[in-house]
Scaffold this motif. Structure first.
Motif, PDB file in Angstrom:
ATOM      1  N   MET A 312       0.841  -1.200   0.000  1.00 39.03           N
ATOM      2  CA  MET A 312       0.000   0.000   0.000  1.00 39.03           C
ATOM      3  C   MET A 312       0.877   1.251   0.000  1.00 39.03           C
ATOM      4  N   ASN A 313       1.911   1.239   0.823  1.00 40.51           N
ATOM      5  CA  ASN A 313       2.827   2.389   0.874  1.00 40.51           C
ATOM      6  C   ASN A 313       3.552   2.568  -0.459  1.00 40.51           C
ATOM      7  N   SER A 314       3.838   1.448  -1.130  1.00 39.99           N
ATOM      8  CA  SER A 314       4.478   1.535  -2.458  1.00 39.99           C
ATOM      9  C   SER A 314       3.549   2.206  -3.454  1.00 39.99           C
ATOM     10  N   VAL A 315       2.210   1.834  -3.373  1.00 43.07           N
ATOM     11  CA  VAL A 315       1.221   2.475  -4.252  1.00 43.07           C
ATOM     12  C   VAL A 315       1.156   3.971  -3.937  1.00 43.07           C
ATOM     13  N   LYS A 316       1.186   4.306  -2.666  1.00 46.67           N
ATOM     14  CA  LYS A 316       1.124   5.707  -2.244  1.00 46.67           C
ATOM     15  C   LYS A 316       2.286   6.500  -2.835  1.00 46.67           C
ATOM     16  N   THR A 317       3.471   5.905  -2.794  1.00 46.01           N
ATOM     17  CA  THR A 317       4.663   6.567  -3.336  1.00 46.01           C
ATOM     18  C   THR A 317       4.540   6.746  -4.843  1.00 46.01           C
ATOM     19  N   SER A 318       4.024   5.717  -5.536  1.00 44.09           N
ATOM     20  CA  SER A 318       3.880   5.778  -6.999  1.00 44.09           C
ATOM     21  C   SER A 318       2.919   6.891  -7.396  1.00 44.09           C
ATOM     22  N   ILE A 319       1.804   7.031  -6.649  1.00 43.96           N
ATOM     23  CA  ILE A 319       0.824   8.082  -6.970  1.00 43.96           C
ATOM     24  C   ILE A 319       1.449   9.459  -6.787  1.00 43.96           C
ATOM     25  N   TYR A 413     -12.669  -4.887   4.439  1.00 45.52           N
ATOM     26  CA  TYR A 413     -13.150  -5.869   3.468  1.00 45.52           C
ATOM     27  C   TYR A 413     -14.161  -5.220   2.538  1.00 45.52           C
ATOM     28  N   ARG A 414     -14.205  -5.782   1.296  1.00 47.29           N
ATOM     29  CA  ARG A 414     -15.148  -5.271   0.283  1.00 47.29           C
ATOM     30  C   ARG A 414     -15.710  -6.435  -0.510  1.00 47.29           C
ATOM     31  N   MET A 415     -16.982  -6.288  -0.870  1.00 48.42           N
ATOM     32  CA  MET A 415     -17.645  -7.245  -1.753  1.00 48.42           C
ATOM     33  C   MET A 415     -17.858  -6.581  -3.111  1.00 48.42           C
ATOM     34  N   ALA A 416     -17.453  -7.273  -4.170  1.00 49.87           N
ATOM     35  CA  ALA A 416     -17.697  -6.790  -5.538  1.00 49.87           C
ATOM     36  C   ALA A 416     -17.686  -8.020  -6.439  1.00 49.87           C
ATOM     37  N   ASP A 417     -18.738  -8.770  -6.374  1.00 45.67           N
ATOM     38  CA  ASP A 417     -18.810 -10.097  -7.003  1.00 45.67           C
ATOM     39  C   ASP A 417     -17.835 -11.061  -6.345  1.00 45.67           C
ATOM     40  N   ARG A 418     -16.610 -10.617  -6.132  1.00 44.59           N
ATOM     41  CA  ARG A 418     -15.652 -11.390  -5.353  1.00 44.59           C
ATOM     42  C   ARG A 418     -15.402 -10.678  -4.020  1.00 44.59           C
ATOM     43  N   PHE A 419     -14.647 -11.371  -3.133  1.00 43.92           N
ATOM     44  CA  PHE A 419     -14.294 -10.779  -1.841  1.00 43.92           C
ATOM     45  C   PHE A 419     -12.879 -10.225  -1.914  1.00 43.92           C
ATOM     46  N   TYR A 420     -12.692  -9.055  -1.313  1.00 44.44           N
ATOM     47  CA  TYR A 420     -11.384  -8.406  -1.313  1.00 44.44           C
ATOM     48  C   TYR A 420     -11.065  -7.904   0.096  1.00 44.44           C
ATOM     49  N   THR A 421      -9.762  -7.756   0.332  1.00 43.24           N
ATOM     50  CA  THR A 421      -9.306  -6.996   1.500  1.00 43.24           C
ATOM     51  C   THR A 421      -8.717  -5.696   0.968  1.00 43.24           C
ATOM     52  N   HIS A 422      -8.793  -4.640   1.763  1.00 40.68           N
ATOM     53  CA  HIS A 422      -8.226  -3.378   1.276  1.00 40.68           C
ATOM     54  C   HIS A 422      -7.688  -2.565   2.444  1.00 40.68           C
ATOM     55  N   TYR A 423      -6.738  -1.660   2.099  1.00 34.99           N
ATOM     56  CA  TYR A 423      -6.112  -0.751   3.054  1.00 34.99           C
ATOM     57  C   TYR A 423      -6.222   0.654   2.464  1.00 34.99           C
ATOM     58  N   ASP A 424      -6.587   1.634   3.259  1.00 35.32           N
ATOM     59  CA  ASP A 424      -6.824   3.000   2.767  1.00 35.32           C
ATOM     60  C   ASP A 424      -5.715   3.950   3.219  1.00 35.32           C
ATOM     61  N   PHE A 425      -5.480   4.969   2.371  1.00 36.65           N
ATOM     62  CA  PHE A 425      -4.586   6.063   2.753  1.00 36.65           C
ATOM     63  C   PHE A 425      -5.122   7.342   2.113  1.00 36.65           C
ATOM     64  N   GLU A 426      -4.650   8.449   2.577  1.00 37.42           N
ATOM     65  CA  GLU A 426      -5.114   9.738   2.069  1.00 37.42           C
ATOM     66  C   GLU A 426      -3.944  10.578   1.571  1.00 37.42           C
ATOM     67  N   ILE A 427      -4.193  11.277   0.451  1.00 37.88           N
ATOM     68  CA  ILE A 427      -3.246  12.251  -0.076  1.00 37.88           C
ATOM     69  C   ILE A 427      -4.051  13.504  -0.385  1.00 37.88           C
ATOM     70  N   GLY A 428      -3.767  14.541   0.378  1.00 36.40           N
ATOM     71  CA  GLY A 428      -4.536  15.759   0.201  1.00 36.40           C
ATOM     72  C   GLY A 428      -5.974  15.539   0.589  1.00 36.40           C
ATOM     73  N   LYS A 429      -6.910  15.855  -0.305  1.00 29.20           N
ATOM     74  CA  LYS A 429      -8.326  15.695  -0.024  1.00 29.20           C
ATOM     75  C   LYS A 429      -8.896  14.463  -0.705  1.00 29.20           C
ATOM     76  N   LYS A 430      -7.990  13.565  -1.082  1.00 29.19           N
ATOM     77  CA  LYS A 430      -8.439  12.327  -1.708  1.00 29.19           C
ATOM     78  C   LYS A 430      -8.126  11.128  -0.810  1.00 29.19           C
ATOM     79  N   ARG A 431      -9.059  10.196  -0.794  1.00 26.19           N
ATOM     80  CA  ARG A 431      -8.884   8.937  -0.046  1.00 26.19           C
ATOM     81  C   ARG A 431      -8.752   7.815  -1.072  1.00 26.19           C
ATOM     82  N   TYR A 432      -7.662   7.065  -0.938  1.00 28.45           N
ATOM     83  CA  TYR A 432      -7.383   5.968  -1.867  1.00 28.45           C
ATOM     84  C   TYR A 432      -7.608   4.632  -1.160  1.00 28.45           C
TER      85      TYR A 432
END
Length: 993
Positions: A312-319, A413-432
């Protein structure tokens, strides 16, 4: 379907429990001679095994079909019904009719709950819990209520049976019994309160093997209730599911282990120590492996979570760098506005790997997840929304969700036809939102968990196979060899040598056994050598023994002569000289030491009883008092007898000085008692502690019942009033006579009312051996026991003695002195009144008595009986008259008259063994064998060494068909007088070799 088998964190714990219940039920299934409680326990274990198997399926199959595991888990209700059956039937069924109704009703209730659950859930929507990692139905309150109800029934049954089996005879029971005869509005509440306290005492501190076993099962029942409370805490959100699962596992293991141990320890069926060792080993290793497994799985979970957070932190850095090169495990990336709200955020799909991630699937899955989470949230907060409609409740809960900030950097956790796990972070006024595959997470857990499951299974199989083999070689076989050796020795074979392979505890025991057998073999050889030269040795030993026996016999004769002389000296000193018409006194003395001298039985000891009358005041205005003394000189046999003789001589001397020739002493009762104490104390003080005595001296005013006394460390005096007995004293007030006392001397006083009785007794009343098991003597330590005896005997002296001897074996001298004040229906003491109060009728009776006695002396026995019968018809309460008439009628073989008169005499003076013997013979002559036996038993209590009575007892038991008792009395008589001709005749009649 094979791909859906994915073990989760919790699969390991329930699999351990499944294995444990299977193993424990297997132990019971293979037990020999199984009883009904064992079958119920097996059914209970199998029911639990079915439940744990269902949970194992739910935690291990990642497919909606696994929701049907609840059909297995609800099956536990039948296990609880089996527990009810076990509670009723262990150790035995004391409520057979009730148990049939309750067990049948519970089974039908369980069957109804199970079928109802299946019908309701067959087509119900299946929900997935991310925290528990399982599919299930949102239904089951009815079956849960049924399980809780059955648990409560089992607890009630166990509590009732513990109270039934537990023995308690403490102070609370005494208080409760004392309230039974009282009448008051407060009695019922008091009895109920005492009953509750007694019940708690029995439950917490049970007495008796059955009660202790039942308490152990009660503890397991409360552990089950604790598990139910643990489930309630999880449902209410107080604890998370992982904590609940661990607590559930620990409590379940403890419950199963305690049930198994309690049953194996208290079961009437044969149980091997191999079973106990194996069950303990399985439970211990299961606990250890499960603990290791849980730690391993939680460590793995943390490792996966750390890896995902790193990506997740790697994604944050890439964004931030404007790049779109994301780690391969990232399934999607969503972006939306910051702010509160768990659901309903407008997300933009920034990146996706799975085609399932689309706006529609996200909204559909989120709606389903929100619905599920709302339902769980509302269930956990029922009290909070009490009184609201379903629509209002859902609206309020949704608002709370909208105002909640989702955590950053934590797994969600999230349901979208399949089951997922997710982790959130914020940059500015956006939540990823960085999503990862839930299926990949389960597969990572499964790869480790499957090995842990296999290790548990393999370890259990290894224990069950390898342990018996290892123990058979190192423990079972050596013990069986030792047991075989014991059996051979028991059958007379002393050529036994138990093999010793290792010098462990069993080896040391076998070595000791071999040494013991060698010693027995050597002793037998020595005995054989003695037997070969027996005649020579017998002759030599016989001469030596005869010489020693003659010496011992001479010493015994001298000793018995001393005893006999001392007893003759004591008799005239221990005299019931009271002549009061209002104060009735009588006493008995049972000295512990019995002896026989020249065919005369006697007894010797340190107890003393003495009564008399005094006149205190002035010659013109005086009061009459009755004096009563009960004492116990310290020391055995001669030493104690010496002390009682000194006390008797001194007290008789004092009474002679104080009351001779109708003398009136110008003293108060307090002054007279003080002078007596000082004089007697100074006499005993002169012996320098070698002779001391405890005593109670009492003066009673013949008219108004005012009583004065002092107690020199004697057992507390007892007042019997209105059917209740109580101690007059409450604390030690004075040391024994002859010892310095730290307490100041003071004469005490109390008031007697008509019908009151005072009982003085030596410490023989309390020194009772209640039982003697395997050489362990249990001596009475309850001083209140004598109060119960006095109450139950209604303060009658002969009944008191009988009750004492029925309670336990008297191991000390026993004396009891009874003082009754203005009793109705009680004859005056010894049939005597003072001379100045004698009526003309009594003078006539006395003259008739003298005339009858003179006629008897000159041989006119029949005339003497006629004269005495005239006196007896006028007054049958004169004891001297009754005694003479009874003896003469017996001598002349007028047995009906003898029985009538002797029974009358003995009802007031039950201490004359000779008259009891004559009464027994008279009853026997009349054919009243049962009454004759009762009279003979009284003689045996008073004179257990009386050979004539032992012969009579043997013959009476023979005639009544009590052969064993007859043989025993014959043997007892033969030990005392082996040359007795009557004993030889009895042995022939009883066919004794």
């Amino acid at each position: 379907m094979h791909e859906s088998i994915l073990f989760s964190h919790h699969s390991i714990g329930v699999f351990s429990l499944f294995l444990l219940t299977c193993v424990l039920s297997g132990f019971l299934i293979f037990k020999k001679d199984k009883t009904l409680p064992t079958y119920y326990l097996i059914s209970m274990y199998l029911g639990y095994a079915m439940m744990f198997f269902g949970y194992f399926i739910s935690y291990s199959v990642f497919d909606p079909i696994s929701a049907y595991h609840r059909y297995f888990t609800v099956f536990v209700v039948f296990a609880i019904v089996s527990l009810i059956g076990f509670c009723y039937n262990f150790p035995k069924n004391i409520h057979p009719k009730e148990s049939k109704i309750v067990i049948t009703g519970a089974f039908l209730l369980a069957l109804t709950a199970w079928v109802h659950f299946i019908i309701k859930t067959f087509r119900m929507e299946k929900t997935f819990s991310f925290t528990a990692h399982q599919y299930s139905f949102d239904f089951g309150k009815e079956s849960g209520a049924t399980i809780l109800f059955c648990f409560c029934v089992s607890i009630v049954i166990l509590i009732r049976k513990i109270v039934y089996y537990s023995d308690y005879r403490g102070i609370l029971k005494t208080w409760s019994d004392s309230l039974s005869e009282k009448k008051s509005v407060f009695i019922a509440p008091a009895k109920i309160s005492l009953g509750i306290l007694i019940g708690l005492k029995k439950i917490l501190f049970p007495i008796g093997k059955e009660a202790v076993a039942l308490r152990a099962f009660l503890l397991t029942a409360f552990l089950n209730i604790l598990n139910a409370f643990n489930n309630l805490l999880n449902k209410s959100g107080s604890i998370d599911f992982d904590t609940y699962a661990i607590a559930y596992f620990i409590l379940s293991v403890m419950t199963m282990f305690l049930i198994q141990n309690a049953y194996l320890d208290h079961s009437p069926e044969p149980t091997s120590f191999m079973t106990k060792i194996l069950s303990s080993a399985v439970v211990t290793i299961m606990l250890a492996l499960s603990a290791i497994s849980y730690i391993t799985m939680f460590t793995l979970d943390k490792s996966i979570q750390s890896k995902n957070i790193s990506e997740m932190n790697s994604v944050k850095t890439s964004i931030r760098n404007g790049e779109k090169d994301f780690p391969k495990d990232v399934k999607y990336l969503l972006a939306g506005p910051t702010g509160p709200g768990l659901f309903g955020r407008d997300y933009e799909i920034v990146f996706k790997k799975d085609s399932d991630i689309a706006t529609d699937s996200l909204k559909g899955g989120e709606a389903l997840y929100k619905k599920q989470e709302l339902h769980e949230f509302i269930e956990k907060n029922k009290k909070k929304y009490k009184g609201k409609t379903p629509e209002e409740t859902e609206s309020l809960a949704s608002k709370e969700f909208d105002g909640t900030n989702p955590p950053l950097g934590s797994r969600m956790y999230r349901m979208a036809d399949r089951f997922y796990t997710h982790y959130d972070f914020e940059i500015g006024k956006k939540r990823y939102e960085v999503g990862f595959g839930y299926l990949e997470f389960r597969k990572a857990v499964h790869r480790v968990a499957k090995w842990l499951v296999l290790i548990q299974l393999g370890t259990s199989v290894f224990i069950l196979i390898a342990f018996p083999i290892l123990l058979r070689v190192s423990l079972v076989k050596p013990l069986n060899d030792l047991l075989s050796g014991v059996e051979k020795v028991n059958h007379g074979n002393l050529d036994v040598n138990v093999p010793i392979k290792t010098m462990d505890e069993v080896g040391f025991l076998s070595l000791s056994f071999n040494s013991m057998v060698d010693s027995i073999r050597s002793a037998r050889q020595e005995l054989q050598n003695y037997a070969d030269h027996l005649e020579e040795k017998v002759e030599e030993r016989t001469r030596e023994v005869q010489e020693k026996m003659r010496e011992v016999q001479q010493l015994k004769i001298q000793q018995d002569g001393d005893y006999f002389l001392t007893s003759l000296l004591a008799k005239p000193l221990f005299y019931n000289a009271n002549k009061s018409a209002n104060v009735n006194t009588n006493f008995l003395i049972r000295q512990k030491k019995y002896f026989e001298f020249r065919n005369k039985q006697g007894e010797l000891g340190g107890d003393i009883c003495l009564t008399g009358n005094l006149r205190l005041g002035t010659p013109e205005n005086f009061k009459k008092y009755t004096m009563a003394l009960n004492g116990d000189a310290m020391g055995k046999s001669m030493q104690g007898a010496g002390g009682s003789l000194v006390m008797g001589v001194v007290m008789n001397s004092i009474m002679a000085r104080s009351a001779a020739n109708k003398r009136v002493l110008e003293k108060t009762p307090e002054e007279w008692l003080t002078e007596v104490y000082q004089e007697v104390h100074s006499v005993f003080k002169s012996f320098d502690g070698s002779m001391i005595i405890s005593a109670t001296l009492l003066l009673v005013d013949d008219e108004n019942g005012e009583a004065f006394y002092w107690n020199a460390e004697h057992p507390f005096s007892v007042l019997y009033r209105d059917g209740k007995a109580s101690f007059i004293e409450s604390d030690l007030e004075l040391r024994k006579l002859g010892l310095d006392s730290e307490y100041p001397f003071k004469v005490k006083k109390f008031q007697l009312y008509p019908g009151d009785v005072v009982v003085l007794a030596s410490d023989g009343r309390d020194d009772l051996m209640l039982s003697n098991v395997n050489g362990k003597r249990i001596i009475n330590e309850d001083e209140n026991l004598f109060l119960q005896i006095v109450e139950n005997s209604h303060a009658e002296i002969s009944a008191i003695e009988r009750a004492i001897r029925e309670t336990g074996e008297v191991i000390d001298d026993l004396s009891i002195l009874r003082i009754g004040f203005k009793e109705t229906g009680i004859p005056t003491t010894a049939g005597l009144v003072s001379e100045d109060e004698e009526s003309e009728d009594r003078i006539t009776i006395r003259n008739l008595y003298k005339e009858g006695k003179e006629l008897y002396k000159i041989g006119e026995v029949q005339k003497a009986i006629g004269v005495l019968m005239d006196a007896y018809a006028a007054d049958n309460s004169n004891q001297r008259l009754n005694k003479l008439l009874g003896l003469l009628s017996f001598k002349e073989k007028d047995y009906p008259l003898a029985v009538q008169v002797l029974s009358k005499y003995l009802s007031y003076d039950p201490d004359t063994a000779e008259l009891w013997y004559y009464l027994s013979i008279a009853e026997k002559k009349l054919g009243n064998l049962t009454q004759a036996l009762q009279a003979a038993q009284m003689v045996n209590q008073l004179q257990p060494m009386n050979v004539q009575n032992l012969v009579n007892l043997s013959d009476l038991n023979r005639l009544l068909g009590h052969k064993e008792e007859a043989i025993q009395y014959t043997k007892n008589a033969e030990e005392i007088d082996p040359e007795n001709k009557n004993i030889r005749k009895l042995k022939k009649l009883l066919e004794i070799d």
